[in-house]
Design a protein around this motif. Sequence first.
Motif, PDB file in Angstrom:
ATOM      1  N   THR A  19      -3.877   6.282   7.502  1.00  0.00           N
ATOM      2  CA  THR A  19      -5.130   5.218   7.130  1.00  0.00           C
ATOM      3  C   THR A  19      -3.654   3.707   7.821  1.00  0.00           C
ATOM      4  O   THR A  19      -4.530   3.035   7.864  1.00  0.00           O
ATOM      5  N   LYS A  20      -2.294   3.625   7.066  1.00  0.00           N
ATOM      6  CA  LYS A  20      -1.754   2.995   7.269  1.00  0.00           C
ATOM      7  C   LYS A  20      -0.934   2.731   8.731  1.00  0.00           C
ATOM      8  O   LYS A  20      -1.275   2.060   8.958  1.00  0.00           O
ATOM      9  N   MET A  21      -1.319   3.670   9.723  1.00  0.00           N
ATOM     10  CA  MET A  21      -1.724   3.055  11.257  1.00  0.00           C
ATOM     11  C   MET A  21      -1.848   2.608  11.499  1.00  0.00           C
ATOM     12  O   MET A  21      -2.579   1.539  12.321  1.00  0.00           O
ATOM     13  N   HIS A  22      -3.900   2.703  11.293  1.00  0.00           N
ATOM     14  CA  HIS A  22      -5.083   2.347  11.687  1.00  0.00           C
ATOM     15  C   HIS A  22      -5.041   0.971  10.885  1.00  0.00           C
ATOM     16  O   HIS A  22      -5.824  -0.252  11.433  1.00  0.00           O
TER      17      HIS A  22
ATOM     18  N   ARG B 197       1.055  -1.889   0.259  1.00  0.00           N
ATOM     19  CA  ARG B 197       0.171   0.061  -0.299  1.00  0.00           C
ATOM     20  C   ARG B 197       1.010   1.013   0.252  1.00  0.00           C
ATOM     21  O   ARG B 197       1.425   1.480   1.263  1.00  0.00           O
ATOM     22  N   LYS B 198       1.030   1.843  -0.816  1.00  0.00           N
ATOM     23  CA  LYS B 198       2.110   2.889  -1.045  1.00  0.00           C
ATOM     24  C   LYS B 198       1.285   4.283  -1.586  1.00  0.00           C
ATOM     25  O   LYS B 198       1.700   5.828  -1.348  1.00  0.00           O
TER      26      LYS B 198
ATOM     27  N   ARG C 154      -4.496  22.373   1.894  1.00  0.00           N
ATOM     28  CA  ARG C 154      -3.962  21.606   2.610  1.00  0.00           C
ATOM     29  C   ARG C 154      -4.199  21.119   4.628  1.00  0.00           C
ATOM     30  O   ARG C 154      -5.757  22.238   4.691  1.00  0.00           O
ATOM     31  N   GLN C 155      -4.083  20.091   5.144  1.00  0.00           N
ATOM     32  CA  GLN C 155      -3.919  19.432   6.030  1.00  0.00           C
ATOM     33  C   GLN C 155      -2.670  19.296   7.171  1.00  0.00           C
ATOM     34  O   GLN C 155      -1.890  18.630   6.739  1.00  0.00           O
ATOM     35  N   ARG C 156      -2.945  18.947   8.831  1.00  0.00           N
ATOM     36  CA  ARG C 156      -1.739  19.184   8.743  1.00  0.00           C
ATOM     37  C   ARG C 156      -2.328  17.457   9.970  1.00  0.00           C
ATOM     38  O   ARG C 156      -3.004  18.313  11.240  1.00  0.00           O
ATOM     39  N   THR C 157      -1.352  16.261  10.240  1.00  0.00           N
ATOM     40  CA  THR C 157      -2.639  15.172  10.487  1.00  0.00           C
ATOM     41  C   THR C 157      -1.307  14.751  11.320  1.00  0.00           C
ATOM     42  O   THR C 157      -0.048  14.927  10.702  1.00  0.00           O
ATOM     43  N   THR C 158      -2.097  14.046  12.055  1.00  0.00           N
ATOM     44  CA  THR C 158      -1.225  13.220  13.077  1.00  0.00           C
ATOM     45  C   THR C 158      -1.438  11.652  12.588  1.00  0.00           C
ATOM     46  O   THR C 158      -1.570  11.002  13.086  1.00  0.00           O
ATOM     47  N   ALA C 159       0.113  11.021  12.780  1.00  0.00           N
ATOM     48  CA  ALA C 159      -0.036   9.154  13.067  1.00  0.00           C
ATOM     49  C   ALA C 159       0.894   9.266  13.888  1.00  0.00           C
ATOM     50  O   ALA C 159       2.103   8.988  13.972  1.00  0.00           O
ATOM     51  N   GLY C 160       0.276   8.841  15.289  1.00  0.00           N
ATOM     52  CA  GLY C 160       0.856   8.351  16.580  1.00  0.00           C
ATOM     53  C   GLY C 160       1.295   9.870  17.043  1.00  0.00           C
ATOM     54  O   GLY C 160       0.671  10.971  16.881  1.00  0.00           O
ATOM     55  N   TYR C 161       2.697  10.031  17.267  1.00  0.00           N
ATOM     56  CA  TYR C 161       2.986  12.136  17.075  1.00  0.00           C
ATOM     57  C   TYR C 161       3.289  12.749  16.009  1.00  0.00           C
ATOM     58  O   TYR C 161       3.534  14.003  16.225  1.00  0.00           O
ATOM     59  N   ASP C 162       3.559  11.795  15.364  1.00  0.00           N
ATOM     60  CA  ASP C 162       4.268  11.955  14.464  1.00  0.00           C
ATOM     61  C   ASP C 162       3.252  13.354  13.145  1.00  0.00           C
ATOM     62  O   ASP C 162       2.366  12.757  12.751  1.00  0.00           O
ATOM     63  N   VAL C 163       3.733  14.208  12.876  1.00  0.00           N
ATOM     64  CA  VAL C 163       2.475  14.558  11.461  1.00  0.00           C
ATOM     65  C   VAL C 163       3.224  14.896  10.002  1.00  0.00           C
ATOM     66  O   VAL C 163       4.014  15.116   9.823  1.00  0.00           O
ATOM     67  N   HIS C 164       1.922  14.618   9.211  1.00  0.00           N
ATOM     68  CA  HIS C 164       2.098  15.036   8.112  1.00  0.00           C
ATOM     69  C   HIS C 164       1.675  15.462   7.585  1.00  0.00           C
ATOM     70  O   HIS C 164       0.311  15.683   7.580  1.00  0.00           O
TER      71      HIS C 164
END
Length: 485
Positions: free
Chosen positions: A107-110, A100-101, A273-283
């Motif tokens: 989404t990948k975290m979930h 899944r690239k 645009r948006q700034r989201t988190t995966a864990g604590y990392d921001v994307h």
Amino acid sequence: MNVMKSHGVTVKRCGCLHPETNRPLGKACLKLSQPGHGSWYFHCSTRNLLGQVERVRRGGYASEEAARRARDELLALSREEQAGQSWTVTRWLRYWLSTRKRIRPTTKMHYTRDIENFLIPHIGHLILGELNPRQLNAAFAQIALTHNRAGQPQTASTLQHIHATLRAALTGAYREGLIKDNPAERMELPPRERPQPEVWTEARIAEWKATGERPTVAVWTAAQLASFLDYVRDDTLYPLWWLIALLGLRRGEAAGLRWADVDLHEGQLSVVRQRTTAGYDVHEGPPKSAASRRTLALDKHTVRVLRQQRERQQQRRTRRVGAGMVCHDSGYVFTSPDGLPLHPGYLTQRLRLLVNRAGLPPIRLHDLRHGAASLAHSAGVDIKTIQHQLGHASIRLTADTYTTILPPTAHEAAEATASYLIAAAKPGAEIKRQIERTRDTHHGEAKTPPRHESDSDRMKACRQRKIKQRRKASRSRTYRKAKPN
């Protein structure tokens, strides 16, 4: 042991252990020659989806012939079908996730959480090509008995989320030809009910204070929201709270807003645009969906609020640079003192602290978004416009989940409905007005607005009409009797 060239081997094994070493006896077991002792296995070589040679070992067959037949059937399959019959669910899930690239980091975290914490422990040992709905239903029944971080049983929403991950993974296996159908499509799960926003009325506030229980999705009244905004007027993030409360921006959309996306002269704001988190990392990336990419109109007060925010930001940068301190010109509307964009998680923590200090009933940051939809609806904004404002792809989601009727609007609707019903129940009032208008038109008299009558006036007029009708009917009968034949 029977060896077959290029077709692998069949071998009989048992579970007997050496009495001294406690290790499997294997071929050394003297009972292997006895009928019914042990079972038959086969070993053979196949090529996986990447073309690499790998060994397959399957067992548990009652006879050598059954093992040989199963081996030959496996070798007769295509490469994809062989993988389906030899790969475990664990292997496929991890392989599928690695391919899944183009999915978002969140989404990948979930997906990873669902696969590692739930799916692999319960169905990872099963053969991919042999999966069926009965196995999956049994596994999900076991997952439902586990507990979440709060010590509560898994919710229907969590089960639905895990099921969505499994269904996506098995859909990939079906498209690759590893399985003939998707057994996850035929599962039975408890329905997931979307929580409906509940307004913080006085009764709910009293219950919350007494029991500590609060609605899953809570919405402030307009007065409560105004009280909060007045309390945080001097907070450095006041413009952010105002934008989310008024326009319903998502947390990531507010955190990712840049001055390049704001046109104060035209009075509009673009969400790109948006700034989201995966864990604590921001994307940082594009909005949640195509519908989330939108341009919103700004009222005059909001324009003033943003102008003041830009001026304060520029003044702060000038002071820091003059004092020899680092200050980045990042271009974001909402930044930390050093000019860098804010971590989205900080916004959640900051709101919780301010709400507690303001002495208001608790809400989440996302609840402000629900409140913005309800506020606009109460102000008379149509649902289609609210859908665009929130960036929803479906108007049904906006209408069913995000718009709550606030108390003042509900009272106005109730009064209007009751008044309409009471007016309809007044006997003869509307008919009388129609007769009077017809009589006035016939005699050429100017129409006069109907006088508002009290209930006693209407009852008196009704009795007088009935008396006149009875007298007229009596005279008519007397006339008919007196008239000669």
